[in-house]
Write an enzyme that holds these catalytic residues in place. Structure first.
Site, PDB file in Angstrom:
ATOM      1  N   GLN A  13      35.016  39.375  38.543  1.00  0.00           N
ATOM      2  CA  GLN A  13      34.821  39.549  39.663  1.00  0.00           C
ATOM      3  C   GLN A  13      35.129  41.754  38.637  1.00  0.00           C
ATOM      4  O   GLN A  13      35.679  40.994  37.268  1.00  0.00           O
ATOM      5  CB  GLN A  13      36.088  39.820  40.163  1.00  0.00           C
ATOM      6  CG  GLN A  13      37.495  39.557  39.867  1.00  0.00           C
ATOM      7  CD  GLN A  13      38.597  38.693  40.569  1.00  0.00           C
ATOM      8  OE1 GLN A  13      38.876  38.874  41.966  1.00  0.00           O
ATOM      9  NE2 GLN A  13      39.261  38.102  40.218  1.00  0.00           N
ATOM     10  N   HIS A  56      55.173  39.288  48.818  1.00  0.00           N
ATOM     11  CA  HIS A  56      54.918  38.437  48.537  1.00  0.00           C
ATOM     12  C   HIS A  56      56.975  37.857  48.537  1.00  0.00           C
ATOM     13  O   HIS A  56      56.776  37.377  48.774  1.00  0.00           O
ATOM     14  CB  HIS A  56      55.496  38.964  46.821  1.00  0.00           C
ATOM     15  CG  HIS A  56      54.198  38.975  45.620  1.00  0.00           C
ATOM     16  ND1 HIS A  56      54.049  40.323  45.224  1.00  0.00           N
ATOM     17  CD2 HIS A  56      53.197  38.068  45.524  1.00  0.00           C
ATOM     18  CE1 HIS A  56      52.532  40.176  45.012  1.00  0.00           C
ATOM     19  NE2 HIS A  56      52.207  39.257  45.562  1.00  0.00           N
ATOM     20  N   ASP A 103      49.117  37.962  39.796  1.00  0.00           N
ATOM     21  CA  ASP A 103      49.967  38.658  39.532  1.00  0.00           C
ATOM     22  C   ASP A 103      51.497  38.483  39.422  1.00  0.00           C
ATOM     23  O   ASP A 103      52.047  38.503  38.806  1.00  0.00           O
ATOM     24  CB  ASP A 103      50.138  39.573  40.366  1.00  0.00           C
ATOM     25  CG  ASP A 103      50.015  38.848  41.770  1.00  0.00           C
ATOM     26  OD1 ASP A 103      50.718  38.978  42.332  1.00  0.00           O
ATOM     27  OD2 ASP A 103      48.602  39.388  42.425  1.00  0.00           O
ATOM     28  N   ASP A 108      39.765  26.681  39.457  1.00  0.00           N
ATOM     29  CA  ASP A 108      39.327  26.354  41.041  1.00  0.00           C
ATOM     30  C   ASP A 108      39.432  26.065  41.746  1.00  0.00           C
ATOM     31  O   ASP A 108      40.008  24.906  42.108  1.00  0.00           O
ATOM     32  CB  ASP A 108      37.532  25.578  41.195  1.00  0.00           C
ATOM     33  CG  ASP A 108      36.955  25.897  42.608  1.00  0.00           C
ATOM     34  OD1 ASP A 108      36.634  27.103  43.071  1.00  0.00           O
ATOM     35  OD2 ASP A 108      36.872  24.457  43.608  1.00  0.00           O
ATOM     36  N   GLY A 109      40.581  26.161  42.397  1.00  0.00           N
ATOM     37  CA  GLY A 109      41.359  26.021  44.028  1.00  0.00           C
ATOM     38  C   GLY A 109      40.472  24.552  44.385  1.00  0.00           C
ATOM     39  O   GLY A 109      41.765  23.559  44.934  1.00  0.00           O
ATOM     40  N   ASP A 149      47.769  32.774  48.305  1.00  0.00           N
ATOM     41  CA  ASP A 149      47.484  34.093  47.918  1.00  0.00           C
ATOM     42  C   ASP A 149      45.975  34.238  47.808  1.00  0.00           C
ATOM     43  O   ASP A 149      45.829  34.703  46.438  1.00  0.00           O
ATOM     44  CB  ASP A 149      48.716  34.349  47.045  1.00  0.00           C
ATOM     45  CG  ASP A 149      48.569  35.869  46.485  1.00  0.00           C
ATOM     46  OD1 ASP A 149      48.399  36.686  47.535  1.00  0.00           O
ATOM     47  OD2 ASP A 149      49.547  36.035  46.048  1.00  0.00           O
ATOM     48  N   SER A 150      45.084  34.574  48.306  1.00  0.00           N
ATOM     49  CA  SER A 150      43.807  34.719  47.550  1.00  0.00           C
ATOM     50  C   SER A 150      43.436  36.195  47.777  1.00  0.00           C
ATOM     51  O   SER A 150      44.115  37.088  49.199  1.00  0.00           O
ATOM     52  CB  SER A 150      43.099  33.980  48.661  1.00  0.00           C
ATOM     53  OG  SER A 150      42.873  34.775  50.125  1.00  0.00           O
ATOM     54  N   ASP A 206      40.352  39.008  49.981  1.00  0.00           N
ATOM     55  CA  ASP A 206      40.169  39.241  51.256  1.00  0.00           C
ATOM     56  C   ASP A 206      38.306  38.346  51.074  1.00  0.00           C
ATOM     57  O   ASP A 206      37.835  37.398  50.285  1.00  0.00           O
ATOM     58  CB  ASP A 206      39.652  40.683  51.334  1.00  0.00           C
ATOM     59  CG  ASP A 206      40.009  41.493  51.461  1.00  0.00           C
ATOM     60  OD1 ASP A 206      41.756  41.650  51.753  1.00  0.00           O
ATOM     61  OD2 ASP A 206      40.228  42.654  50.545  1.00  0.00           O
ATOM     62  N   PRO A 245      32.901  34.402  47.481  1.00  0.00           N
ATOM     63  CA  PRO A 245      33.552  33.240  46.812  1.00  0.00           C
ATOM     64  C   PRO A 245      35.536  33.291  47.482  1.00  0.00           C
ATOM     65  O   PRO A 245      35.624  31.573  48.364  1.00  0.00           O
ATOM     66  CB  PRO A 245      33.346  32.874  45.207  1.00  0.00           C
ATOM     67  CG  PRO A 245      33.013  34.497  44.705  1.00  0.00           C
ATOM     68  CD  PRO A 245      32.815  35.446  45.451  1.00  0.00           C
TER      69      PRO A 245
END
Ligand code: SPD
Length: 277
Positions: free
Chosen positions: A29, A60, A84, A135-136, A153-154, A156, A160
């Site tokens: 990204q 958070h 983050d 990858d999750g 905590d993705s 939008d 992907p």
């Protein structure tokens, strides 16, 4: 100079900025950091606001303390996304935590945040934290009956990221959770993502017994009216440890026990969107 995020050509958010201080294209990204006039540094991914230094505490604190104060003795927590480090910082405020894993597909997000968001990412170096840059789906597949809490905590649901809002993902999450565990996922705004909210809560209800959506007023996310959805076979968020919520709230700027209860009260139009059983 203004940073502008457009919401589906329906509305937009403008933030006055002093300068852009970072820009790169990672394998996943476009990562940008701006210095804003009023909100401190701003992180965007593919042009969408992820956090500012000034308001990140709201999101958070709410994505972590609501489920953590519901669990009896949370020890192992996984955050999928959240590069983050803001969710990790809040999780580690709970003394019972032995292990906090951050599974972030894009290592560059973590490294950029360590440089430009030191207050948010500060706890990523803690000895209880493990960083997994993968990858999750692949990461979750390795676990069974292990985590007390899994937080998605993705960003939008575009590109992907869409897969993190679907039933196959929730089934993998359930396998990696202990039977009494809880999963939570950021679940977007009822003003701009009504269909996503509806489909993701229905998919969660196919997999888990209890599905509950709650509200966090995140100033700089689309509409400022943000939701988080929890799912569990055992727990309901209404049944939380008031004393622990009070204790952790001493370190918080948003979360407290009254807020925990109040966040679960949904306006009728939102109830309609997430009604699934
Ligand atoms: N529209 C923004 C949604 C972003 C949710 N996750 C942000 C990551 C903050 N840790």
């Amino acid at each position: 100079m203004w940073f502008v995020e457009n919401y589906d050509d329906k509305a937009s958010l403008g933030l006055k900025i002093k300068q852009k201080i970072h820009e790169e294209q990672s394998p996943f990204q476009k990562i940008e950091v701006y210095e804003t006039q009023f909100f401190g540094n701003l992180l965007t991914l593919d042009g969408l606001v992820m956090l500012t230094e000034k308001d990140e505490f709201i999101y958070h604190e709410m994505i972590t303390h609501v489920p953590l104060c519901t669990l009896k003795n949370p020890e192992r927590v996984l955050v999928v996304g959240g590069g983050d480090g803001g969710a990790i910082r809040e999780i580690l405020k709970h003394n019972s935590i032995k292990e906090a894993v951050l599974c972030e597909i894009d290592e560059r997000v973590v490294r950029v945040c360590q440089k430009y968001f030191p207050g948010t990412s500060a706890m990523l170096e803690d000895e209880r934290v493990t960083l997994a840059f993968e990858d999750g789906f692949k990461f979750l597949d390795k676990y069974e009956n292990y985590f007390d809490l899994i937080i998605t905590d993705s960003s939008d649901p575009v590109g992907p990221g869409v897969a993190l809002f679907k039933e196959d993902y929730y089934r993998l999450v359930k396998k990696a959770l202990k039977p009494e565990g809880i999963m939570v996922s950021q679940s977007e705004s009822p003003w701009y993502y009504e269909d996503t909210m509806n489909s993701m809560t229905s998919a969660m209800a196919e997999v888990f017994e209890h599905v509950e959506t709650y509200i966090a007023m995140v100033t700089l996310y689309p509409s400022g009216f943000w939701t988080i959805t929890a799912a569990s076979d055992k727990h309901t968020l209404h049944d939380f440890d008031h004393q622990r919520a009070l204790e952790v709230s001493q370190t918080c700027k948003y979360y407290n026990p009254e807020l925990h209860k109040g966040a679960l009260a949904l306006p009728n139009f939102v109830k309609k969107i997430v009604k699934n059983k």
